[in-house]
Design an enzyme around this catalytic site. Structure first.
Site, PDB file in Angstrom:
ATOM      1  N   THR A   2      24.585  53.290  47.217  1.00  0.00           N
ATOM      2  CA  THR A   2      25.213  54.047  46.134  1.00  0.00           C
ATOM      3  C   THR A   2      26.724  53.936  46.266  1.00  0.00           C
ATOM      4  OG1 THR A   2      23.457  55.640  45.819  1.00  0.00           O
ATOM      5  CG2 THR A   2      25.658  56.478  45.484  1.00  0.00           C
TER       6      THR A   2
ATOM      7  N   ARG B 216      11.854  59.286  38.752  1.00  0.00           N
ATOM      8  CA  ARG B 216      12.563  59.961  39.852  1.00  0.00           C
ATOM      9  C   ARG B 216      14.093  59.954  39.619  1.00  0.00           C
ATOM     10  NH1 ARG B 216      16.653  58.480  43.885  1.00  0.00           N
ATOM     11  NH2 ARG B 216      16.232  59.680  45.759  1.00  0.00           N
ATOM     12  N   VAL B 217      14.693  61.094  39.847  1.00  0.00           N
ATOM     13  CA  VAL B 217      16.145  61.205  39.770  1.00  0.00           C
ATOM     14  C   VAL B 217      16.653  61.651  41.138  1.00  0.00           C
ATOM     15  CG1 VAL B 217      18.064  62.461  38.700  1.00  0.00           C
ATOM     16  CG2 VAL B 217      16.120  61.747  37.295  1.00  0.00           C
TER      17      VAL B 217
ATOM     18  N   THR C  70      25.949  59.791  49.639  1.00  0.00           N
ATOM     19  CA  THR C  70      25.031  58.659  49.618  1.00  0.00           C
ATOM     20  C   THR C  70      24.000  58.863  50.704  1.00  0.00           C
ATOM     21  OG1 THR C  70      24.763  56.302  50.070  1.00  0.00           O
ATOM     22  CG2 THR C  70      26.698  57.343  51.027  1.00  0.00           C
TER      23      THR C  70
ATOM     24  N   GLY D 291      18.350  60.902  48.732  1.00  0.00           N
ATOM     25  CA  GLY D 291      18.730  61.860  47.700  1.00  0.00           C
ATOM     26  C   GLY D 291      17.976  63.176  47.691  1.00  0.00           C
TER      27      GLY D 291
HETATM   28  N1  ASP Z   1      21.479  58.970  47.160  1.00  0.00           N
HETATM   29  C1  ASP Z   1      20.885  57.935  46.344  1.00  0.00           C
HETATM   30  C2  ASP Z   1      19.594  58.453  45.758  1.00  0.00           C
HETATM   31  O1  ASP Z   1      18.846  59.086  46.458  1.00  0.00           O
HETATM   32  C3  ASP Z   1      20.608  56.704  47.104  1.00  0.00           C
HETATM   33  C4  ASP Z   1      21.812  56.086  47.739  1.00  0.00           C
HETATM   34  O2  ASP Z   1      22.657  56.778  48.285  1.00  0.00           O
HETATM   35  O3  ASP Z   1      21.914  54.848  47.712  1.00  0.00           O
HETATM   36  O4  ASP Z   1      19.346  58.182  44.609  1.00  0.00           O
END
Ligand code: ASP
Length: 343
Positions: free
Chosen positions: A209, A237-238, A260, A263
């Site tokens: 992310t 999914r969010v 990041t 999530g």
């Molecule tokens: N935090 C992000 C998610 O769970 C994933 C990521 O950090 O790459 O959607």
């Protein structure tokens, strides 16, 4: 008499000027911090070419934000510009280069927050907006809402004149291979009839992310985060990135945070807002609050990841409990620091 009047006006004008000067922002300090994702990033698995490519991309993102801040631009403009650079790079899990869902689609999430007004905007599950972070900003500034999802968000972005692309624009071979690998693991798990929730292999090893936080010369803070989420995600999914207070948060009274990592845990811990609350109500320093949440609370719950954060005085924190995190910052004097691994 004429002389007297002129002197009177002169003094009045000087008084007004002095008053204005007093109310003008005293904070001339500014700083930009960015991340390009946390995860299993090991030097032993990195080639010099790859390392160079990441460093250059992070450098470009820092420079884009810095050019805005040094000319007196806003923290909001700076974080959006920095995130856009990373969204346009295939190296990161955001915009071009986003990971694939279970069905082989790229569904993007993004959020932005203005620490001065506590206004925020986010989009989730969008598949055709080239720069989701700009869509999030448009939601904040041009709609009466905070969060738009899917087709509606795309329609809104189009109406706002943002660049719309064919979903195939987001394809990268690397991410496609990651999905294939995840699907293979899925079917193995199925055979073993194990619960998927507690399987560590049920998540990405590398997150990727992107995010940015900034303090501008007017003392305003802003945060922005953009992501493709997690490989093999399904059912709409969010993640935490577009959830205000979880993966993205900014408040001039405390700090700006972008996260990041896994999530689900960031949402459950209300990561960004918790760091802010610890500063506001417990009077913790930024470093202490961010480390407490990321190094203690997050792993204690079973999650992992990292955050970047900046406080109203320009102090920064970049803690992570994974092997590495693409990260960097640039200060007022132009000092640029870019790091990838644990120190
Ligand atoms: N935090 C992000 C998610 O769970 C994933 C990521 O950090 O790459 O959607």
């Amino acid at each position: 008499m004429k002389k007297l009047l002129i002197t009177f006006f002169l003094f009045t004008a000087m008084g007004v000027y002095a008053q204005q000067k007093k109310t003008q922002p005293m904070n001339k300090n500014f700083v930009l911090v960015i991340h390009g994702g946390a995860g299993t990033i090991l030097k032993s698995q990195m080639t010099p070419e790859k390392e160079k490519a990441y460093t250059e991309a992070l450098d470009k993102a820092l420079q884009a934000g810095y050019d805005i801040l040094k000319n007196g631009g806003s923290a909001l403009d700076a974080v959006e510009a920095a995130v856009k650079v990373m969204e346009d790079s295939p190296l990161f899990n955001a915009g071009k280069g986003a990971v694939f869902t279970h069905e082989g689609v790229n569904e993007l999430d993004a959020a932005i927050m203005n620490g001065k007004t506590l206004q925020a905007g986010s989009v989730a599950g969008v598949t055709t907006i080239k720069n989701p972070i700009s869509a999030a900003r448009a939601v904040m500034e041009k709609s009466p809402h905070v969060m738009l999802t899917g087709k509606g968000a795309e329609e809104f972005a189009k109406e706002q004149g943002l660049t719309i692309v064919d979903p195939s624009y987001f394809y990268t071979e690397d991410r496609w291979r990651s999905l294939e690998k995840a699907l293979k693991q899925d079917s193995l798990k199925e055979q073993q009839k194990k619960s998927t929730l507690n399987q560590p292999e049920n998540r990405d090893e590398k997150y990727g992310t992107v995010g940015a936080v900034a303090l501008d010369i007017n003392g305003n803070l802003a945060a922005a985060t953009s992501t493709g989420g997690m490989t093999n995600k399904r059912w709409g999914r969010v993640g935490d990135a577009p959830i205000i207070g979880a993966g993205t948060y900014a408040n001039n009274a405390t700090c700006a945070v972008s996260g990041t990592g896994w999530g689900e845990f960031f949402i459950r811990l209300v990561m960004g807002k918790s760091i802010s609350d610890m500063m506001e109500y417990k009077h913790s320093s930024l470093k202490k609050a961010a480390e407490e949440m990321v190094m203690k609370k997050l792993p204690a719950l079973g999650g992992d990841g990292g955050v970047i954060a900046v406080d109203k005085n320009g102090n920064i924190a970049m803690p992570f409990c994974t092997k590495g995190m693409y990260r960097g910052y640039i200060k007022k004097d132009g000092t640029k620091v870019i790091k990838i691994y644990k120190e």
